[in-house]
Scaffold this motif. Structure first.
Motif, PDB file in Angstrom:
ATOM      1  N   PRO A 285       0.829  -1.209   0.000  1.00 21.90           N
ATOM      2  CA  PRO A 285       0.000   0.000   0.000  1.00 21.90           C
ATOM      3  C   PRO A 285       0.868   1.266   0.000  1.00 21.90           C
ATOM      4  O   PRO A 285       2.007   1.245   0.466  1.00 21.90           O
ATOM      5  CB  PRO A 285      -0.785  -0.113   1.309  1.00 21.90           C
ATOM      6  CG  PRO A 285      -0.714  -1.551   1.693  1.00 21.90           C
ATOM      7  CD  PRO A 285       0.605  -2.049   1.181  1.00 21.90           C
TER       8      PRO A 285
ATOM      9  N   TRP B 289      -6.975 -12.806  -0.283  1.00 17.91           N
ATOM     10  CA  TRP B 289      -6.273 -11.628   0.230  1.00 17.91           C
ATOM     11  C   TRP B 289      -5.439 -11.014  -0.887  1.00 17.91           C
ATOM     12  O   TRP B 289      -4.696 -11.726  -1.570  1.00 17.91           O
ATOM     13  CB  TRP B 289      -5.379 -12.038   1.392  1.00 17.91           C
ATOM     14  CG  TRP B 289      -4.674 -10.899   2.071  1.00 17.91           C
ATOM     15  CD1 TRP B 289      -5.141 -10.151   3.116  1.00 17.91           C
ATOM     16  CD2 TRP B 289      -3.370 -10.393   1.776  1.00 17.91           C
ATOM     17  NE1 TRP B 289      -4.213  -9.196   3.479  1.00 17.91           N
ATOM     18  CE2 TRP B 289      -3.109  -9.321   2.670  1.00 17.91           C
ATOM     19  CE3 TRP B 289      -2.395 -10.720   0.834  1.00 17.91           C
ATOM     20  CZ2 TRP B 289      -1.922  -8.603   2.651  1.00 17.91           C
ATOM     21  CZ3 TRP B 289      -1.208 -10.000   0.795  1.00 17.91           C
ATOM     22  CH2 TRP B 289      -0.978  -8.959   1.706  1.00 17.91           C
TER      23      TRP B 289
ATOM     24  N   THR C 297      -3.375  -7.060  -2.179  1.00 17.75           N
ATOM     25  CA  THR C 297      -2.916  -5.735  -1.786  1.00 17.75           C
ATOM     26  C   THR C 297      -2.381  -5.013  -3.017  1.00 17.75           C
ATOM     27  O   THR C 297      -1.795  -5.629  -3.911  1.00 17.75           O
ATOM     28  CB  THR C 297      -1.825  -5.809  -0.706  1.00 17.75           C
ATOM     29  OG1 THR C 297      -1.324  -4.486  -0.454  1.00 17.75           O
ATOM     30  CG2 THR C 297      -0.666  -6.689  -1.122  1.00 17.75           C
TER      31      THR C 297
ATOM     32  N   GLY D 243      -4.831  -0.917  -0.941  1.00 17.53           N
ATOM     33  CA  GLY D 243      -4.234  -1.522   0.246  1.00 17.53           C
ATOM     34  C   GLY D 243      -4.665  -2.955   0.484  1.00 17.53           C
ATOM     35  O   GLY D 243      -5.146  -3.655  -0.420  1.00 17.53           O
ATOM     36  N   TYR D 244      -4.480  -3.408   1.732  1.00 16.32           N
ATOM     37  CA  TYR D 244      -4.775  -4.790   2.119  1.00 16.32           C
ATOM     38  C   TYR D 244      -6.285  -5.005   2.178  1.00 16.32           C
ATOM     39  O   TYR D 244      -7.016  -4.204   2.763  1.00 16.32           O
ATOM     40  CB  TYR D 244      -4.193  -5.106   3.493  1.00 16.32           C
ATOM     41  CG  TYR D 244      -2.714  -4.858   3.634  1.00 16.32           C
ATOM     42  CD1 TYR D 244      -1.801  -5.291   2.679  1.00 16.32           C
ATOM     43  CD2 TYR D 244      -2.221  -4.198   4.753  1.00 16.32           C
ATOM     44  CE1 TYR D 244      -0.449  -5.071   2.822  1.00 16.32           C
ATOM     45  CE2 TYR D 244      -0.859  -3.968   4.923  1.00 16.32           C
ATOM     46  CZ  TYR D 244       0.019  -4.409   3.951  1.00 16.32           C
ATOM     47  OH  TYR D 244       1.362  -4.189   4.101  1.00 16.32           O
ATOM     48  N   ARG D 245      -6.736  -6.138   1.628  1.00 14.92           N
ATOM     49  CA  ARG D 245      -8.175  -6.418   1.666  1.00 14.92           C
ATOM     50  C   ARG D 245      -8.432  -7.847   1.202  1.00 14.92           C
ATOM     51  O   ARG D 245      -7.540  -8.511   0.671  1.00 14.92           O
ATOM     52  CB  ARG D 245      -8.936  -5.449   0.756  1.00 14.92           C
ATOM     53  CG  ARG D 245      -8.580  -5.593  -0.708  1.00 14.92           C
ATOM     54  CD  ARG D 245      -9.120  -4.447  -1.545  1.00 14.92           C
ATOM     55  NE  ARG D 245      -8.875  -4.640  -2.975  1.00 14.92           N
ATOM     56  CZ  ARG D 245      -7.731  -4.340  -3.578  1.00 14.92           C
ATOM     57  NH1 ARG D 245      -6.710  -3.864  -2.884  1.00 14.92           N
ATOM     58  NH2 ARG D 245      -7.597  -4.534  -4.878  1.00 14.92           N
TER      59      ARG D 245
ATOM     60  N   ASP E 116      -6.222  -8.709   8.899  1.00 16.66           N
ATOM     61  CA  ASP E 116      -7.209  -8.162   7.976  1.00 16.66           C
ATOM     62  C   ASP E 116      -8.517  -8.944   8.008  1.00 16.66           C
ATOM     63  O   ASP E 116      -9.434  -8.656   7.231  1.00 16.66           O
ATOM     64  CB  ASP E 116      -6.648  -8.149   6.550  1.00 16.66           C
ATOM     65  CG  ASP E 116      -5.444  -7.237   6.423  1.00 16.66           C
ATOM     66  OD1 ASP E 116      -5.492  -6.129   6.980  1.00 16.66           O
ATOM     67  OD2 ASP E 116      -4.447  -7.638   5.799  1.00 16.66           O
TER      68      ASP E 116
END
Length: 212
Positions: free
Chosen positions: A43, A61, A63, A68-70, A124
């Motif tokens: 990110p 998952w 990024t 970003g991370y999600r 996350d």
């Protein structure tokens, strides 16, 4: 099982024998044929990570610099749903996770000889009651584990092909990472490298009950 670890951490050396490793590798190869490996990006900076990855399951998952991370249900490059988690991995989760629901995501990280993974937490997800279950295939790695703060002392152990490692309970949010790969330590992958499979729950059980 290795017992000299902090509460909630469990290491199962040689959990998968050679035949089971090769069968699981066939599953992963089939998944990669349907969902090609991609390079995730950090990110904000957009710096590429040193691993290549895909996901299996209802959620994956990802990024990138922009978002970003999600977790998301589709491959970021093809837009298609992730391949399903193979039944043999669901069975493994049932043996070691001690959790009432199946995993929703399986991260597949491929480490080449020089790849690393810095200390991080798996946070996350919405459900921290469920453990994170990690399966190693291919070359061994030096795995570093710490505490709940980045500044806590760390220790390292070597994970071999076929090993399973669980982060759960009081150690669910422990910092961990991969310091190095040991090239040539396994003959499982024709061209070397390490595959790490990380099984995770993402949603809370209450969310599923409400949705149904």
């Amino acid at each position: 099982m290795q017992n000299d670890l902090p509460p909630g951490m469990r290491h199962y050396p040689g959990f998968l024998d050679d035949a089971a490793q090769r069968a699981l590798l066939d599953d992963i190869r089939a998944a990669v044929a349907a969902a090609p490996l991609f390079v995730p990006a950090m990110p904000r900076t957009g710096k590429p990570m040193s691993v290549r990855m895909i996901n299996l399951g209802a959620l994956g998952w990802v990024t990138d610099k922009e978002r970003g991370y999600r977790y998301q249900p589709t491959h970021p490059e093809t837009g298609r749903p992730w391949p399903p988690i193979p039944p043999r991995l669901l069975d493994l989760w049932g043996e070691v996770a001690a959790y009432a629901a199946p995993p929703e995501a399986c991260l597949v990280n491929f480490y080449e000889a020089t790849a690393k993974m810095g200390l991080h937490q798996d946070r996350d997800e919405r459900d921290f009651e469920a453990p994170v279950v990690s399966v190693s295939l291919g070359d061994a790695c030096l795995f570093r584990i710490g505490g709940l703060k980045r500044t806590d002392p760390t220790r390292s152990l070597r994970l071999e092909s076929g090993d399973v490692f669980v982060l759960g309970g009081a150690s669910r949010l422990a910092f961990h990472g991969v310091d190095r790969i040991y090239p040539g330590s396994s003959m499982l992958l024709r061209n070397g490298g390490r595959i790490n499979l990380t099984l995770r729950r993402v949603s809370l059980l209450a969310d599923e009950a409400t949705a149904s």
